[in-house]
Write a protein that holds these residues in place. Structure first.
Motif, PDB file in Angstrom:
ATOM      1  N   GLY A 123      58.353 111.158 -25.571  1.00 46.92           N
ATOM      2  CA  GLY A 123      57.725 109.941 -25.059  1.00 46.92           C
ATOM      3  C   GLY A 123      58.181 108.705 -25.799  1.00 46.92           C
ATOM      4  O   GLY A 123      58.422 107.651 -25.185  1.00 46.92           O
ATOM      5  N   SER A 124      58.319 108.813 -27.112  1.00 51.76           N
ATOM      6  CA  SER A 124      58.760 107.662 -27.903  1.00 51.76           C
ATOM      7  C   SER A 124      60.183 107.259 -27.548  1.00 51.76           C
ATOM      8  O   SER A 124      60.497 106.070 -27.424  1.00 51.76           O
ATOM      9  N   VAL A 125      61.042 108.242 -27.371  1.00 57.22           N
ATOM     10  CA  VAL A 125      62.427 107.947 -26.979  1.00 57.22           C
ATOM     11  C   VAL A 125      62.453 107.248 -25.624  1.00 57.22           C
ATOM     12  O   VAL A 125      63.176 106.255 -25.428  1.00 57.22           O
ATOM     13  N   ALA A 126      61.666 107.749 -24.678  1.00 55.17           N
ATOM     14  CA  ALA A 126      61.624 107.132 -23.348  1.00 55.17           C
ATOM     15  C   ALA A 126      61.099 105.699 -23.428  1.00 55.17           C
ATOM     16  O   ALA A 126      61.650 104.788 -22.790  1.00 55.17           O
ATOM     17  N   ALA A 127      60.037 105.480 -24.210  1.00 56.21           N
ATOM     18  CA  ALA A 127      59.465 104.135 -24.314  1.00 56.21           C
ATOM     19  C   ALA A 127      60.437 103.169 -24.984  1.00 56.21           C
ATOM     20  O   ALA A 127      60.568 102.012 -24.567  1.00 56.21           O
ATOM     21  N   VAL A 134      56.299 105.498 -18.414  1.00 58.49           N
ATOM     22  CA  VAL A 134      56.251 106.946 -18.620  1.00 58.49           C
ATOM     23  C   VAL A 134      56.104 107.270 -20.106  1.00 58.49           C
ATOM     24  O   VAL A 134      55.315 108.139 -20.497  1.00 58.49           O
ATOM     25  N   GLY A 135      56.858 106.555 -20.927  1.00 59.92           N
ATOM     26  CA  GLY A 135      56.931 106.887 -22.339  1.00 59.92           C
ATOM     27  C   GLY A 135      55.647 106.670 -23.111  1.00 59.92           C
ATOM     28  O   GLY A 135      55.258 107.510 -23.939  1.00 59.92           O
ATOM     29  N   VAL A 136      54.964 105.543 -22.866  1.00 56.14           N
ATOM     30  CA  VAL A 136      53.742 105.249 -23.621  1.00 56.14           C
ATOM     31  C   VAL A 136      52.627 106.243 -23.300  1.00 56.14           C
ATOM     32  O   VAL A 136      52.022 106.812 -24.223  1.00 56.14           O
ATOM     33  N   PRO A 137      52.311 106.501 -22.006  1.00 54.28           N
ATOM     34  CA  PRO A 137      51.285 107.521 -21.735  1.00 54.28           C
ATOM     35  C   PRO A 137      51.647 108.895 -22.298  1.00 54.28           C
ATOM     36  O   PRO A 137      50.780 109.615 -22.796  1.00 54.28           O
ATOM     37  N   CYS A 138      52.928 109.241 -22.247  1.00 57.14           N
ATOM     38  CA  CYS A 138      53.382 110.519 -22.778  1.00 57.14           C
ATOM     39  C   CYS A 138      53.160 110.573 -24.293  1.00 57.14           C
ATOM     40  O   CYS A 138      52.635 111.560 -24.830  1.00 57.14           O
TER      41      CYS A 138
END
Length: 300
Positions: A123-127, A134-138
């Motif tokens: 999630g951090s990588v995506a954000a 997507v990244g923050v909720p993950c």
């Protein structure tokens, strides 16, 4: 659902913008599946909570949160990366067969901790790549599930009180950052700097765990905090500010790494002394860096 979410907003804001919020929500979710409607509703609920707490986009603290946001993601990813690294080192050094060890570790609270760590890293990588919807909720979901599993598992992945509290605080920082400030948070090279923080924290620890650094046998948690503190000083130097906002941002980002340092260094007097001295030393260094940068601008 939207009517219930609307009640979370302050009364004055609800009277001024309630109709627009409802119309926009219904337009965006018309014909969408339940998951999409729930995601949009959760985003509105988070926005309403920020408004009630005085954390709107125009609030002074929003600038600090925007600066802290990418480094909070980095600290969460680095801390969970260290937990995964510690687990992997244990698997490699264990005399038990790999299948037996995996079957044991991937069940119960241990399995939840490992999966949560992977979710936080992904999630951090995506954000940080800009996919914050997507990244923050993950990342938040991973942090909260990690906190719950850490309470149940005891000292498997840290202290059963300090570690969960730190993960919850990290999730709160990410949720508190206004959505329209998140793009600002990863702009101007900050996403790259946050990625460098993760690499500088995890890679040296991996080298130590693999015995690739013969003169260092272990690490007492100081190094990750040194990396974060040095990042604050570097940001102060680049901006030429007095360092207050940068130090506040690093403090907001630090709970996962502080918890990890606490559980690793506790009982080691020298390590605890270094950790206790880190913040005042960083404050002095940041102030000096900002002063030198401002002096250089004046001279030019």
């Amino acid at each position: 659902m939207i009517e219930r979410v609307l009640r979370l907003y302050p009364a004055a804001y609800r009277r001024a913008h309630g109709g627009e919020i409802v119309a926009t929500f219904r337009e965006m979710t018309a014909g969408e599946p339940l998951g999409s409607r729930l995601r949009e509703g959760a985003g509105l609920a988070a926005h309403a909570t920020r408004m009630r707490m005085g954390l709107g986009t125009a609030a002074p603290v929003a600038k600090v949160l925007a600066l802290a946001y990418p480094f909070a993601l980095a600290a969460a990813a680095a801390a969970c990366g260290l937990h995964l690294l510690s687990w992997y080192a244990g698997v490699v050094s264990s005399p038990a067969p790999l299948g037996v060890r995996l079957g044991t570790d991937l069940s119960g609270a241990w399995g939840a901790l490992l999966v949560s760590s992977l979710v936080v890293v992904a999630g951090s990588v995506a954000a940080l790549a800009g996919r914050w919807r997507v990244g923050v909720p993950c990342t938040v979901a991973g942090l909260l599930s990690f906190a719950a599993a850490a309470v149940v598992s005891g000292r498997a992945f840290g202290d059963p009180v300090v570690t969960p509290a730190a993960m919850v605080l990290a999730a709160a920082v990410l949720l508190a950052c206004p959505q329209d400030r998140r793009a600002e948070g990863v702009a101007a090279g900050r996403a790259g700097a946050a990625g460098a923080v993760v690499a500088l924290v995890v890679v040296p620890r991996a080298a130590i765990a693999s015995h690739g650094v013969p003169w260092v046998s272990t690490d007492y948690g100081c190094w990750p905090l040194v990396v974060l503190a040095a990042t604050g000083v570097a940001l102060t130097w680049s901006s030429g500010s007095r360092g207050g906002r940068e130090l506040a941002a690093m403090a907001l980002a630090s709970p996962p790494l502080l918890a990890q340092a606490y559980t690793v260094a506790w009982g080691e007097a020298a390590a605890v002394a270094c950790l206790a001295a880190a913040l005042p030393a960083t404050a002095v260094a940041a102030g000096l860096a900002g002063h030198l940068r401002r002096s250089g601008r004046i001279l030019r």
